[in-house]
Design a protein around this motif. Sequence first.
Motif, PDB file in Angstrom:
ATOM      1  N   PRO A  91      -2.572  -4.062 -10.147  1.00 46.34           N
ATOM      2  CA  PRO A  91      -3.272  -3.764  -9.237  1.00 46.34           C
ATOM      3  C   PRO A  91      -3.407  -2.187  -8.790  1.00 46.34           C
ATOM      4  O   PRO A  91      -4.354  -1.578  -8.398  1.00 46.34           O
ATOM      5  N   ASP A  92      -2.389  -1.466  -8.869  1.00 42.52           N
ATOM      6  CA  ASP A  92      -2.324   0.145  -8.658  1.00 42.52           C
ATOM      7  C   ASP A  92      -3.368   0.543  -9.965  1.00 42.52           C
ATOM      8  O   ASP A  92      -3.884   1.422  -9.347  1.00 42.52           O
ATOM      9  N   MET A  93      -3.338   0.363 -11.199  1.00 38.92           N
ATOM     10  CA  MET A  93      -4.187   0.860 -12.147  1.00 38.92           C
ATOM     11  C   MET A  93      -5.616   0.604 -11.621  1.00 38.92           C
ATOM     12  O   MET A  93      -6.441   1.276 -11.830  1.00 38.92           O
ATOM     13  N   LEU A  94      -5.966  -0.550 -11.143  1.00 39.36           N
ATOM     14  CA  LEU A  94      -7.356  -1.114 -10.842  1.00 39.36           C
ATOM     15  C   LEU A  94      -7.832  -0.175  -9.667  1.00 39.36           C
ATOM     16  O   LEU A  94      -8.830   0.414  -9.712  1.00 39.36           O
ATOM     17  N   SER A  95      -6.877   0.105  -8.787  1.00 39.36           N
ATOM     18  CA  SER A  95      -7.225   0.806  -7.400  1.00 39.36           C
ATOM     19  C   SER A  95      -7.737   2.171  -8.012  1.00 39.36           C
ATOM     20  O   SER A  95      -8.292   2.939  -7.564  1.00 39.36           O
ATOM     21  N   THR A  96      -6.642   2.970  -8.806  1.00 40.25           N
ATOM     22  CA  THR A  96      -6.958   4.208  -9.370  1.00 40.25           C
ATOM     23  C   THR A  96      -8.248   4.254  -9.997  1.00 40.25           C
ATOM     24  O   THR A  96      -8.953   5.216  -9.813  1.00 40.25           O
ATOM     25  N   MET A  97      -8.557   3.295 -10.901  1.00 36.63           N
ATOM     26  CA  MET A  97      -9.937   3.397 -11.424  1.00 36.63           C
ATOM     27  C   MET A  97     -11.123   3.342 -10.584  1.00 36.63           C
ATOM     28  O   MET A  97     -12.037   4.067 -10.778  1.00 36.63           O
ATOM     29  N   LEU A  98     -11.076   2.414  -9.587  1.00 37.88           N
ATOM     30  CA  LEU A  98     -12.034   2.288  -8.518  1.00 37.88           C
ATOM     31  C   LEU A  98     -12.274   3.587  -7.747  1.00 37.88           C
ATOM     32  O   LEU A  98     -13.335   4.118  -7.637  1.00 37.88           O
ATOM     33  N   ARG A  99     -10.954   4.098  -7.610  1.00 36.58           N
ATOM     34  CA  ARG A  99     -11.267   5.520  -6.564  1.00 36.58           C
ATOM     35  C   ARG A  99     -11.664   6.639  -7.472  1.00 36.58           C
ATOM     36  O   ARG A  99     -12.336   7.454  -7.144  1.00 36.58           O
ATOM     37  N   SER A 100     -11.050   6.732  -8.832  1.00 34.19           N
ATOM     38  CA  SER A 100     -11.523   7.746  -9.523  1.00 34.19           C
ATOM     39  C   SER A 100     -12.665   7.599 -10.191  1.00 34.19           C
ATOM     40  O   SER A 100     -13.513   8.813 -10.447  1.00 34.19           O
ATOM     41  N   GLY A 101     -13.106   6.572 -10.541  1.00 33.39           N
ATOM     42  CA  GLY A 101     -14.370   6.349 -11.281  1.00 33.39           C
ATOM     43  C   GLY A 101     -14.284   6.470 -12.951  1.00 33.39           C
ATOM     44  O   GLY A 101     -15.159   6.585 -13.510  1.00 33.39           O
ATOM     45  N   ILE A 102     -13.129   6.413 -13.008  1.00 29.20           N
ATOM     46  CA  ILE A 102     -12.830   6.714 -14.798  1.00 29.20           C
ATOM     47  C   ILE A 102     -12.145   5.483 -15.026  1.00 29.20           C
ATOM     48  O   ILE A 102     -10.825   5.024 -14.442  1.00 29.20           O
ATOM     49  N   GLN A 121     -16.492 -11.651  -2.869  1.00 29.44           N
ATOM     50  CA  GLN A 121     -16.072 -11.430  -1.569  1.00 29.44           C
ATOM     51  C   GLN A 121     -14.624 -10.536  -1.974  1.00 29.44           C
ATOM     52  O   GLN A 121     -13.799  -9.682  -1.426  1.00 29.44           O
ATOM     53  N   VAL A 122     -14.017 -11.074  -3.196  1.00 25.37           N
ATOM     54  CA  VAL A 122     -12.714 -10.468  -3.901  1.00 25.37           C
ATOM     55  C   VAL A 122     -13.146  -8.833  -4.313  1.00 25.37           C
ATOM     56  O   VAL A 122     -12.338  -8.237  -3.772  1.00 25.37           O
ATOM     57  N   VAL A 123     -14.315  -8.517  -4.853  1.00 24.80           N
ATOM     58  CA  VAL A 123     -14.576  -7.218  -5.327  1.00 24.80           C
ATOM     59  C   VAL A 123     -14.391  -6.393  -3.818  1.00 24.80           C
ATOM     60  O   VAL A 123     -14.147  -5.163  -4.008  1.00 24.80           O
ATOM     61  N   VAL A 124     -15.361  -6.983  -2.702  1.00 24.62           N
ATOM     62  CA  VAL A 124     -15.609  -6.064  -1.870  1.00 24.62           C
ATOM     63  C   VAL A 124     -14.240  -5.908  -0.964  1.00 24.62           C
ATOM     64  O   VAL A 124     -14.148  -4.843  -0.462  1.00 24.62           O
ATOM     65  N   LYS A 125     -13.506  -6.869  -1.071  1.00 30.20           N
ATOM     66  CA  LYS A 125     -11.963  -6.593  -0.106  1.00 30.20           C
ATOM     67  C   LYS A 125     -11.165  -5.891  -1.091  1.00 30.20           C
ATOM     68  O   LYS A 125     -10.413  -4.806  -0.505  1.00 30.20           O
ATOM     69  N   ALA A 126     -11.202  -5.846  -2.338  1.00 28.00           N
ATOM     70  CA  ALA A 126     -10.476  -4.986  -3.387  1.00 28.00           C
ATOM     71  C   ALA A 126     -10.913  -3.443  -3.167  1.00 28.00           C
ATOM     72  O   ALA A 126     -10.170  -2.641  -3.114  1.00 28.00           O
ATOM     73  N   VAL A 127     -12.373  -3.399  -2.933  1.00 27.10           N
ATOM     74  CA  VAL A 127     -12.712  -1.930  -2.819  1.00 27.10           C
ATOM     75  C   VAL A 127     -12.220  -1.463  -1.413  1.00 27.10           C
ATOM     76  O   VAL A 127     -11.913  -0.234  -1.361  1.00 27.10           O
ATOM     77  N   ALA A 128     -12.117  -2.251  -0.477  1.00 28.32           N
ATOM     78  CA  ALA A 128     -11.867  -1.946   0.800  1.00 28.32           C
ATOM     79  C   ALA A 128     -10.308  -1.518   0.815  1.00 28.32           C
ATOM     80  O   ALA A 128      -9.815  -0.561   1.409  1.00 28.32           O
ATOM     81  N   GLU A 129      -9.499  -2.106   0.288  1.00 23.84           N
ATOM     82  CA  GLU A 129      -7.993  -2.009  -0.116  1.00 23.84           C
ATOM     83  C   GLU A 129      -7.719  -0.838  -0.864  1.00 23.84           C
ATOM     84  O   GLU A 129      -6.716   0.033  -0.629  1.00 23.84           O
ATOM     85  N   SER A 130      -8.767  -0.499  -1.690  1.00 27.93           N
ATOM     86  CA  SER A 130      -8.528   0.958  -2.433  1.00 27.93           C
ATOM     87  C   SER A 130      -8.997   2.218  -1.638  1.00 27.93           C
ATOM     88  O   SER A 130      -8.492   3.305  -2.371  1.00 27.93           O
ATOM     89  N   ALA A 131      -9.760   2.068  -0.742  1.00 28.86           N
ATOM     90  CA  ALA A 131     -10.232   3.188  -0.352  1.00 28.86           C
ATOM     91  C   ALA A 131      -9.445   4.032   0.664  1.00 28.86           C
ATOM     92  O   ALA A 131      -8.294   3.373   1.184  1.00 28.86           O
ATOM     93  N   THR A 132      -9.423   5.335   0.673  1.00 29.50           N
ATOM     94  CA  THR A 132      -8.761   6.181   1.263  1.00 29.50           C
ATOM     95  C   THR A 132      -9.401   7.060   2.067  1.00 29.50           C
ATOM     96  O   THR A 132     -10.798   7.205   1.740  1.00 29.50           O
ATOM     97  N   PRO A 133      -9.061   7.887   3.069  1.00 31.37           N
ATOM     98  CA  PRO A 133      -9.652   8.983   3.451  1.00 31.37           C
ATOM     99  C   PRO A 133     -10.628  10.007   2.753  1.00 31.37           C
ATOM    100  O   PRO A 133     -11.545  10.263   2.898  1.00 31.37           O
ATOM    101  N   ASP A 134      -9.900  10.197   1.563  1.00 30.77           N
ATOM    102  CA  ASP A 134     -10.461  11.066   0.727  1.00 30.77           C
ATOM    103  C   ASP A 134     -11.627  10.521  -0.339  1.00 30.77           C
ATOM    104  O   ASP A 134     -12.282  11.020  -0.703  1.00 30.77           O
ATOM    105  N   VAL A 135     -11.227   9.174  -0.444  1.00 24.91           N
ATOM    106  CA  VAL A 135     -12.375   8.351  -1.249  1.00 24.91           C
ATOM    107  C   VAL A 135     -12.742   7.204  -0.380  1.00 24.91           C
ATOM    108  O   VAL A 135     -11.914   5.926  -0.811  1.00 24.91           O
ATOM    109  N   PRO A 136     -13.768   7.208   0.210  1.00 24.41           N
ATOM    110  CA  PRO A 136     -14.093   5.940   1.130  1.00 24.41           C
ATOM    111  C   PRO A 136     -14.875   4.842   0.134  1.00 24.41           C
ATOM    112  O   PRO A 136     -15.118   5.092  -0.693  1.00 24.41           O
ATOM    113  N   ALA A 137     -14.917   3.778   0.916  1.00 18.81           N
ATOM    114  CA  ALA A 137     -15.390   2.605   0.028  1.00 18.81           C
ATOM    115  C   ALA A 137     -16.748   2.973  -0.221  1.00 18.81           C
ATOM    116  O   ALA A 137     -17.046   2.380  -1.459  1.00 18.81           O
TER     117      ALA A 137
END
Length: 158
Positions: A91-102, A121-137
């Motif tokens: 999950p951490d790797m996926l979150s990092t990839m989603l945020r970085s775009g790499i 619905q899983v993709v949308v929620k995973a995006v929301a869980e990965s979002a940060t103030p620096d990398v918004p959804a």
Amino acid sequence: MNLAQIGGEIHNKRIQAGLAQEQLAKFAGLSRVTINQLENGTLADLGYTKLKAVMDILGLDMETVKPSGLKSALTVAARSISTSYRDVITPDMLSTMLRSGIVPVQFQPHLMALLDETPLQVVVKAVAESATPDVPAKKIMKHLSLWANQWKVCRKVW
């Protein structure tokens, strides 16, 4: 709760998830105009099936609360996209990839599975869980769209 109130909740969740009205409309099989009217409270009527499709994408039920069951979409998504591959995405790797775009080359098939096969619905929620103030959804959703175009995925909603 009436349709106008539900539309306001849908608007808030859509923004929080980083989705444009057009993206949500595609995900739910509706027009952007319908989503716009729903959010603005100007839609006179929308059938249950259509409303439920929109709300399911955003993880809402008819009481506009999160349905129980899906605690961590990142965990569910990482597990499901790693099923057919030797290399496992956490999950951490996926979150990092989603945020970085790499996405490292060995994990591109995994992310293609996310874009093509994972329930929206899983993709949308995973995006929301990965979002940060620096990398918004919204930025993460742009990464997904870019990958979908680059890799020519089959699911046409991107």
